[in-house]
Motif scaffolding. Structure first.
Motif, PDB file in Angstrom:
ATOM      1  N   ILE A 141       0.830  -1.208   0.000  1.00 20.34           N
ATOM      2  CA  ILE A 141       0.000   0.000   0.000  1.00 20.34           C
ATOM      3  C   ILE A 141       0.867   1.261   0.000  1.00 20.34           C
ATOM      4  CG2 ILE A 141      -2.055  -1.053   1.040  1.00 20.34           C
ATOM      5  CD1 ILE A 141      -1.125   0.102   3.744  1.00 20.34           C
ATOM      6  N   GLU A 142       2.181   1.070  -0.067  1.00 24.43           N
ATOM      7  CA  GLU A 142       3.123   2.193  -0.190  1.00 24.43           C
ATOM      8  C   GLU A 142       4.084   1.822  -1.325  1.00 24.43           C
ATOM      9  OE1 GLU A 142       3.082   4.817   1.832  1.00 24.43           O
ATOM     10  OE2 GLU A 142       2.066   4.132   3.652  1.00 24.43           O
ATOM     11  N   ASP A 143       4.869   2.806  -1.829  1.00 28.60           N
ATOM     12  CA  ASP A 143       5.896   2.488  -2.837  1.00 28.60           C
ATOM     13  C   ASP A 143       6.828   1.411  -2.298  1.00 28.60           C
ATOM     14  OD1 ASP A 143       4.919   4.392  -4.489  1.00 28.60           O
ATOM     15  OD2 ASP A 143       6.575   5.819  -4.238  1.00 28.60           O
ATOM     16  N   PHE A 144       7.253   1.597  -1.093  1.00 27.10           N
ATOM     17  CA  PHE A 144       8.125   0.626  -0.428  1.00 27.10           C
ATOM     18  C   PHE A 144       7.974   0.802   1.068  1.00 27.10           C
ATOM     19  CE2 PHE A 144      10.671   4.388  -1.417  1.00 27.10           C
ATOM     20  CZ  PHE A 144      11.137   4.739  -0.155  1.00 27.10           C
ATOM     21  N   CYS A 145       8.514  -0.162   1.797  1.00 28.84           N
ATOM     22  CA  CYS A 145       8.420  -0.150   3.261  1.00 28.84           C
ATOM     23  C   CYS A 145       9.625  -0.916   3.781  1.00 28.84           C
ATOM     24  CB  CYS A 145       7.100  -0.789   3.688  1.00 28.84           C
ATOM     25  SG  CYS A 145       6.979  -1.150   5.445  1.00 28.84           S
ATOM     26  N   ILE A 146      10.771  -0.218   3.842  1.00 28.04           N
ATOM     27  CA  ILE A 146      11.990  -0.886   4.308  1.00 28.04           C
ATOM     28  C   ILE A 146      11.720  -1.399   5.733  1.00 28.04           C
ATOM     29  CG2 ILE A 146      14.476  -0.653   4.738  1.00 28.04           C
ATOM     30  CD1 ILE A 146      13.741   0.067   1.821  1.00 28.04           C
ATOM     31  N   ALA A 147      11.879  -2.688   5.935  1.00 25.17           N
ATOM     32  CA  ALA A 147      11.533  -3.264   7.242  1.00 25.17           C
ATOM     33  C   ALA A 147      12.387  -2.650   8.348  1.00 25.17           C
ATOM     34  CB  ALA A 147      11.736  -4.769   7.212  1.00 25.17           C
ATOM     35  N   ASP A 148      11.720  -2.226   9.388  1.00 24.75           N
ATOM     36  CA  ASP A 148      12.439  -1.775  10.582  1.00 24.75           C
ATOM     37  C   ASP A 148      12.571  -2.998  11.482  1.00 24.75           C
ATOM     38  OD1 ASP A 148      13.380  -0.751  12.902  1.00 24.75           O
ATOM     39  OD2 ASP A 148      11.988   0.950  12.974  1.00 24.75           O
ATOM     40  N   LEU A 149      13.739  -3.637  11.417  1.00 27.08           N
ATOM     41  CA  LEU A 149      13.934  -4.889  12.173  1.00 27.08           C
ATOM     42  C   LEU A 149      14.408  -4.619  13.589  1.00 27.08           C
ATOM     43  CD1 LEU A 149      15.678  -7.058   9.398  1.00 27.08           C
ATOM     44  CD2 LEU A 149      13.278  -7.050  10.033  1.00 27.08           C
ATOM     45  N   THR A 150      14.437  -3.318  13.958  1.00 29.33           N
ATOM     46  CA  THR A 150      14.952  -3.001  15.307  1.00 29.33           C
ATOM     47  C   THR A 150      13.821  -2.922  16.324  1.00 29.33           C
ATOM     48  OG1 THR A 150      14.756  -0.629  14.952  1.00 29.33           O
ATOM     49  CG2 THR A 150      16.853  -1.655  14.333  1.00 29.33           C
ATOM     50  N   ARG A 151      12.588  -2.701  15.846  1.00 26.38           N
ATOM     51  CA  ARG A 151      11.491  -2.523  16.814  1.00 26.38           C
ATOM     52  C   ARG A 151      11.230  -3.812  17.578  1.00 26.38           C
ATOM     53  NH1 ARG A 151       6.637   0.829  14.877  1.00 26.38           N
ATOM     54  NH2 ARG A 151       7.597   1.821  13.096  1.00 26.38           N
ATOM     55  N   ASN A 152      11.173  -3.701  18.859  1.00 22.89           N
ATOM     56  CA  ASN A 152      11.004  -4.881  19.725  1.00 22.89           C
ATOM     57  C   ASN A 152      12.000  -5.970  19.346  1.00 22.89           C
ATOM     58  OD1 ASN A 152       8.818  -3.438  20.545  1.00 22.89           O
ATOM     59  ND2 ASN A 152       7.439  -5.193  20.647  1.00 22.89           N
ATOM     60  N   GLY A 153      13.223  -5.580  19.015  1.00 17.95           N
ATOM     61  CA  GLY A 153      14.242  -6.557  18.647  1.00 17.95           C
ATOM     62  C   GLY A 153      13.875  -7.352  17.400  1.00 17.95           C
ATOM     63  N   GLY A 154      13.091  -6.754  16.509  1.00 19.96           N
ATOM     64  CA  GLY A 154      12.734  -7.438  15.260  1.00 19.96           C
ATOM     65  C   GLY A 154      11.588  -8.413  15.429  1.00 19.96           C
ATOM     66  N   THR A 155      10.976  -8.407  16.604  1.00 24.96           N
ATOM     67  CA  THR A 155       9.895  -9.383  16.827  1.00 24.96           C
ATOM     68  C   THR A 155       8.535  -8.822  16.431  1.00 24.96           C
ATOM     69  OG1 THR A 155       9.638  -8.650  19.095  1.00 24.96           O
ATOM     70  CG2 THR A 155      11.098 -10.549  18.723  1.00 24.96           C
ATOM     71  N   LEU A 156       8.476  -7.508  16.126  1.00 28.53           N
ATOM     72  CA  LEU A 156       7.181  -6.910  15.817  1.00 28.53           C
ATOM     73  C   LEU A 156       6.872  -7.080  14.333  1.00 28.53           C
ATOM     74  CD1 LEU A 156       4.908  -5.281  17.147  1.00 28.53           C
ATOM     75  CD2 LEU A 156       6.082  -3.212  16.410  1.00 28.53           C
ATOM     76  N   SER A 157       6.044  -8.064  14.014  1.00 33.02           N
ATOM     77  CA  SER A 157       5.632  -8.235  12.619  1.00 33.02           C
ATOM     78  C   SER A 157       4.182  -8.676  12.626  1.00 33.02           C
ATOM     79  CB  SER A 157       6.510  -9.267  11.910  1.00 33.02           C
ATOM     80  OG  SER A 157       6.224 -10.553  12.373  1.00 33.02           O
ATOM     81  N   CYS A 158       3.537  -8.564  11.463  1.00 34.74           N
ATOM     82  CA  CYS A 158       2.163  -9.050  11.356  1.00 34.74           C
ATOM     83  C   CYS A 158       2.070  -9.747  10.006  1.00 34.74           C
ATOM     84  CB  CYS A 158       1.173  -7.899  11.472  1.00 34.74           C
ATOM     85  SG  CYS A 158       1.336  -6.734  10.136  1.00 34.74           S
ATOM     86  N   ASN A 159       0.892 -10.191   9.624  1.00 33.32           N
ATOM     87  CA  ASN A 159       0.779 -10.930   8.367  1.00 33.32           C
ATOM     88  C   ASN A 159       1.240 -10.090   7.188  1.00 33.32           C
ATOM     89  OD1 ASN A 159       0.087 -13.329   7.009  1.00 33.32           O
ATOM     90  ND2 ASN A 159      -1.667 -12.268   6.143  1.00 33.32           N
TER      91      ASN A 159
END
Ligand code: GLV
Ligand code: MN
Length: 205
Positions: A6-24
């Motif tokens: 839904i955006e041009d891109f979305c570089i993953a921020d793997l630092t949030r909550n030590g990279g554990t914050l993800s969803c589907n």
């Protein structure tokens, strides 16, 4: 196969909550103000993996956990190196179709369909082979020299179920009787196989 972006891109921020914050959908996006050209480059596939192991092969992953720029874009890549005689044992990717390109060498690639039919061929430099999503497949270096392939997946995180490791070196272990009865093995053979597979266990993404 992943959801549309839904955006041009979305570089993953793997630092949030030590990279554990993800969803589907993937990982949260790095703030645009912090994105640089470097984010779009991944050098992790430039070097050969170490093939000195039980299988004589090495998968170098380029999934979102390693290349954050693929977050939300529905694709990723791996590099696979093979020693002479090296094998990627029968495995499957639950979330992606895979396109294998042979960079050099001769690799016997086979897929096993859901009605137990095998389609296989020795694939050579410059040729590509398609592995439909979820199907078991194997790659075996049948050439005299090393082989190298690049694989592209239509998922940022294809996942891998590597059958020998999943069955014999899972955590916790599958009860011995299940393997004995499923594969008609002697009980002690299960332990012999487990002992061999234990060192090969590695997290593959
Ligand atoms: C190849 O099959 C791979 O999983 O990278
Ligand atoms: Mn594969």
């Amino acid at each position: 196969m992943d959801p549309d972006p839904i955006e041009d891109f979305c570089i993953a921020d793997l630092t949030r909550n030590g990279g554990t914050l993800s969803c589907n959908y993937g990982f949260p996006c790095k703030p645009l103000s912090q994105v640089t050209s470097e984010d779009f480059v991944f050098s992790g596939l430039t070097k050969p993996g170490n093939t000195t192991n039980l299988f004589g092969s090495a998968v170098t992953p380029g999934s979102v956990d390693f290349f954050p720029a693929v977050n939300t874009l529905g694709l990723s890549a791996n590099r696979v190196d093979f020693a002479p005689g090296g094998i990627l044992p029968p495995h499957s990717h639950p979330r992606a179709t895979e396109l294998i390109t042979i960079i050099h060498g001769k690799v016997l690639i086979g897929i096993i369909t859901s009605n137990n039919q095998v389609f296989s061929r020795v694939v050579e430099k410059g040729e590509v082979f398609i592995v439909p999503r979820g199907l078991l497949h194997f790659q075996y270096n049948v050439g005299k020299n090393k082989a190298r392939t690049y694989t592209v997946f239509n998922s940022q995180k294809p996942g891998i179920i590597n059958t020998p490791i999943s069955l014999f070196a899972s955590l916790p272990l599958i009860p011995d009787e299940v393997l004995v009865k499923s594969y008609m093995l002697d009980t002690n053979l299960v332990q012999v196989i487990r002992d061999k597979f234990a060192p090969a266990k590695q997290p593959l993404k």
